[in-house]
Design a protein around this motif. Structure first.
Motif, PDB file in Angstrom:
ATOM      1  N   VAL A  20       0.910 -57.273  17.764  1.00  0.00           N
ATOM      2  CA  VAL A  20       0.948 -58.155  18.939  1.00  0.00           C
ATOM      3  C   VAL A  20      -0.278 -57.893  19.806  1.00  0.00           C
ATOM      4  O   VAL A  20      -0.711 -56.756  19.942  1.00  0.00           O
ATOM      5  CB  VAL A  20       2.259 -57.938  19.748  1.00  0.00           C
ATOM      6  CG1 VAL A  20       2.369 -56.520  20.298  1.00  0.00           C
ATOM      7  CG2 VAL A  20       2.410 -58.957  20.860  1.00  0.00           C
ATOM      8  N   ASP A  21      -0.859 -58.956  20.324  1.00  0.00           N
ATOM      9  CA  ASP A  21      -1.963 -58.823  21.267  1.00  0.00           C
ATOM     10  C   ASP A  21      -1.395 -58.994  22.672  1.00  0.00           C
ATOM     11  O   ASP A  21      -0.773 -60.011  22.967  1.00  0.00           O
ATOM     12  CB  ASP A  21      -3.032 -59.894  21.020  1.00  0.00           C
ATOM     13  CG  ASP A  21      -3.753 -59.691  19.696  1.00  0.00           C
ATOM     14  OD1 ASP A  21      -3.713 -58.572  19.158  1.00  0.00           O
ATOM     15  OD2 ASP A  21      -4.354 -60.664  19.205  1.00  0.00           O
ATOM     16  N   LEU A  22      -1.635 -57.989  23.522  1.00  0.00           N
ATOM     17  CA  LEU A  22      -1.108 -58.031  24.889  1.00  0.00           C
ATOM     18  C   LEU A  22      -2.254 -57.971  25.887  1.00  0.00           C
ATOM     19  O   LEU A  22      -3.197 -57.203  25.704  1.00  0.00           O
ATOM     20  CB  LEU A  22      -0.170 -56.839  25.121  1.00  0.00           C
ATOM     21  CG  LEU A  22       1.058 -56.780  24.219  1.00  0.00           C
ATOM     22  CD1 LEU A  22       1.776 -55.445  24.375  1.00  0.00           C
ATOM     23  CD2 LEU A  22       1.999 -57.933  24.524  1.00  0.00           C
ATOM     24  N   GLU A  51      -3.316 -58.055  10.275  1.00  0.00           N
ATOM     25  CA  GLU A  51      -2.038 -57.419  10.586  1.00  0.00           C
ATOM     26  C   GLU A  51      -1.066 -58.379  11.243  1.00  0.00           C
ATOM     27  O   GLU A  51       0.139 -58.181  11.178  1.00  0.00           O
ATOM     28  CB  GLU A  51      -2.275 -56.241  11.537  1.00  0.00           C
ATOM     29  CG  GLU A  51      -2.088 -54.939  10.875  1.00  0.00           C
ATOM     30  CD  GLU A  51      -1.997 -53.795  11.865  1.00  0.00           C
ATOM     31  OE1 GLU A  51      -2.062 -54.013  13.083  1.00  0.00           O
ATOM     32  OE2 GLU A  51      -1.861 -52.675  11.378  1.00  0.00           O
ATOM     33  N   HIS A  52      -1.615 -59.414  11.867  1.00  0.00           N
ATOM     34  CA  HIS A  52      -0.733 -60.384  12.518  1.00  0.00           C
ATOM     35  C   HIS A  52       0.160 -61.088  11.499  1.00  0.00           C
ATOM     36  O   HIS A  52       1.235 -61.556  11.822  1.00  0.00           O
ATOM     37  CB  HIS A  52      -1.540 -61.397  13.314  1.00  0.00           C
ATOM     38  CG  HIS A  52      -2.073 -60.828  14.598  1.00  0.00           C
ATOM     39  ND1 HIS A  52      -1.290 -60.683  15.718  1.00  0.00           N
ATOM     40  CD2 HIS A  52      -3.285 -60.333  14.922  1.00  0.00           C
ATOM     41  CE1 HIS A  52      -2.007 -60.145  16.682  1.00  0.00           C
ATOM     42  NE2 HIS A  52      -3.226 -59.917  16.229  1.00  0.00           N
ATOM     43  N   GLN A  53      -0.300 -61.160  10.245  1.00  0.00           N
ATOM     44  CA  GLN A  53       0.508 -61.797   9.196  1.00  0.00           C
ATOM     45  C   GLN A  53       1.703 -60.927   8.791  1.00  0.00           C
ATOM     46  O   GLN A  53       2.639 -61.408   8.185  1.00  0.00           O
ATOM     47  CB  GLN A  53      -0.369 -62.102   7.978  1.00  0.00           C
ATOM     48  CG  GLN A  53      -1.431 -63.165   8.267  1.00  0.00           C
ATOM     49  CD  GLN A  53      -2.312 -63.436   7.060  1.00  0.00           C
ATOM     50  OE1 GLN A  53      -3.506 -63.170   7.085  1.00  0.00           O
ATOM     51  NE2 GLN A  53      -1.725 -63.939   5.992  1.00  0.00           N
ATOM     52  N   TRP A  72      -6.312 -54.371  23.025  1.00  0.00           N
ATOM     53  CA  TRP A  72      -5.180 -55.254  23.328  1.00  0.00           C
ATOM     54  C   TRP A  72      -4.238 -55.391  22.132  1.00  0.00           C
ATOM     55  O   TRP A  72      -3.171 -55.942  22.236  1.00  0.00           O
ATOM     56  CB  TRP A  72      -5.699 -56.652  23.708  1.00  0.00           C
ATOM     57  CG  TRP A  72      -6.605 -57.240  22.657  1.00  0.00           C
ATOM     58  CD1 TRP A  72      -6.207 -57.901  21.512  1.00  0.00           C
ATOM     59  CD2 TRP A  72      -8.039 -57.216  22.609  1.00  0.00           C
ATOM     60  NE1 TRP A  72      -7.307 -58.277  20.770  1.00  0.00           N
ATOM     61  CE2 TRP A  72      -8.456 -57.871  21.420  1.00  0.00           C
ATOM     62  CE3 TRP A  72      -9.023 -56.703  23.476  1.00  0.00           C
ATOM     63  CZ2 TRP A  72      -9.794 -58.019  21.074  1.00  0.00           C
ATOM     64  CZ3 TRP A  72     -10.348 -56.858  23.112  1.00  0.00           C
ATOM     65  CH2 TRP A  72     -10.729 -57.506  21.934  1.00  0.00           C
ATOM     66  N   HIS A  73      -4.657 -54.878  20.964  1.00  0.00           N
ATOM     67  CA  HIS A  73      -3.887 -55.091  19.738  1.00  0.00           C
ATOM     68  C   HIS A  73      -2.989 -53.874  19.465  1.00  0.00           C
ATOM     69  O   HIS A  73      -3.473 -52.771  19.234  1.00  0.00           O
ATOM     70  CB  HIS A  73      -4.866 -55.323  18.583  1.00  0.00           C
ATOM     71  CG  HIS A  73      -4.211 -55.550  17.244  1.00  0.00           C
ATOM     72  ND1 HIS A  73      -4.273 -56.762  16.576  1.00  0.00           N
ATOM     73  CD2 HIS A  73      -3.504 -54.729  16.441  1.00  0.00           C
ATOM     74  CE1 HIS A  73      -3.618 -56.658  15.428  1.00  0.00           C
ATOM     75  NE2 HIS A  73      -3.148 -55.429  15.318  1.00  0.00           N
ATOM     76  N   TYR A  74      -1.673 -54.111  19.496  1.00  0.00           N
ATOM     77  CA  TYR A  74      -0.695 -53.044  19.276  1.00  0.00           C
ATOM     78  C   TYR A  74       0.075 -53.307  17.990  1.00  0.00           C
ATOM     79  O   TYR A  74       0.400 -54.445  17.675  1.00  0.00           O
ATOM     80  CB  TYR A  74       0.270 -52.938  20.463  1.00  0.00           C
ATOM     81  CG  TYR A  74      -0.444 -52.464  21.706  1.00  0.00           C
ATOM     82  CD1 TYR A  74      -0.518 -51.117  22.009  1.00  0.00           C
ATOM     83  CD2 TYR A  74      -1.097 -53.371  22.534  1.00  0.00           C
ATOM     84  CE1 TYR A  74      -1.210 -50.674  23.123  1.00  0.00           C
ATOM     85  CE2 TYR A  74      -1.800 -52.934  23.656  1.00  0.00           C
ATOM     86  CZ  TYR A  74      -1.852 -51.586  23.933  1.00  0.00           C
ATOM     87  OH  TYR A  74      -2.548 -51.153  25.031  1.00  0.00           O
TER      88      TYR A  74
HETATM   89 ZN   LIG Z   1      -4.578 -58.707  17.310  1.00  0.00          ZN
END
Ligand SMILES: [Zn+2]
Length: 291
Positions: free
Chosen positions: A210-212, A203-205, A261-263
């Motif tokens: 975003v990982d917070l 999904e980051h692609q 942490w992944h939104y």
């Molecule tokens: Zn992530």
């Protein structure tokens, strides 16, 4: 008389030096103790978070099963049904109006050559972080991080948009580390894919993920969930159009381990529905597609 004066001066000088030395040693000891106490409190806090996380995981798993059962049949049947539907209806979300809901997971690859319009993703502590995200979500991301900080919390970005090449590098590095740990080269890619998404399935692609993390607990493990920052983000992120993408106990639906942490940005309207229903993006897309 002169000699007496000289002796007197030497004595004072010696005493002053001894006092100064004692003072410096005192300050050194205090600083050392303060640092030790700080380190110990961090370790204790980390251990407490991990214990809390472990005890809650089982409870959450049970709740999850009940919710799946309510969605249709037994937990196992519901999962299979949802997975089959996800595969079957995968094409529908390409509809232009649903672009923010685009599904990217181990079974739905990113469209080839997909290139989001990017904008800098920054937080106060990271003005030159170099992170970027889809320009449609950065304003709300910044608002969310600002509001979180207003509560005295310390969120920070640890990953945002990734190119295909960067994801490939992460994946290759993971394979390399597994082989170093003694995993056979034949088994390593499959094992690597359980923790680092296969290039084209991250999904980051998309630029919408975003990982917070919490500055006080900079570790990517399940205990991250129990930091004050994540408690706030999990409760409030939907107000800014973000959902917690991989909730506890949903790995068989999302194909990804629990990642507190992944939104993922889906827009405010959809985020509210998904949050209220307490379901994953996969489940929401199936409900939306009328099945
Ligand atoms: Zn992530």
């Amino acid at each position: 008389m002169k000699t007496k004066q000289k002796t007197h001066n030497t004595l004072w000088l010696t005493l002053s030096l001894v006092a100064l030395l004692a003072l410096l040693i005192g300050i050194g000891i205090q600083a050392g103790l303060a640092f030790w106490r700080y380190q110990r409190s961090r370790v204790v806090a980390g251990a407490a978070l991990e214990a809390l996380s472990a005890s809650c995981t089982a409870q959450l798993q049970e709740k999850r099963e009940a919710r799946l059962a309510a969605l249709g049949g037994s937990g196992e049947e519901a999962r299979e049904r949802l997975m089959a539907l996800a595969a079957e209806k995968g094409e529908k979300q390409r509809d232009k109006h649903l672009e923010l809901l685009m599904l990217v997971n181990p079974w739905h690859l990113l469209p080839e050559g997909y290139e989001p319009q990017l904008a800098p993703a920054v937080s106060t502590y990271q003005s030159n972080s170099g992170f970027q995200m889809d320009a449609r979500c950065t304003e709300e991301l910044h608002q969310m991080l600002d509001d979180c900080r207003m509560q005295g919390l310390q969120p920070y970005i640890c990953s945002a948009y990734r190119t295909q090449d960067y994801q490939q590098m992460l994946f290759d590095n993971k394979i390399g580390r597994l082989i170093d740990e003694g995993v056979s080269p034949e088994d390593a890619p499959e094992l690597a894919a359980t923790t680092v998404a296969l290039p084209g399935t991250s999904e980051h692609q998309l630029g919408l993920a975003v990982d917070l993390m919490d500055e006080g607990y900079p570790y990517l493990n399940e205990a991250q969930e129990w930091t004050e920052t994540q408690r706030w983000l999990m409760t409030n992120s939907w107000r800014y159009g973000f959902i917690l993408r991989y909730p506890n106990g949903t790995s068989d639906i999302t194909g990804i381990i629990y990642e507190p942490w992944h939104y993922r940005y889906v827009g405010k309207e959809y985020a509210k529905i998904i949050y209220d229903l307490d379901i994953t993006l996969e489940e929401y897309l199936q409900l939306r597609n009328g099945r």
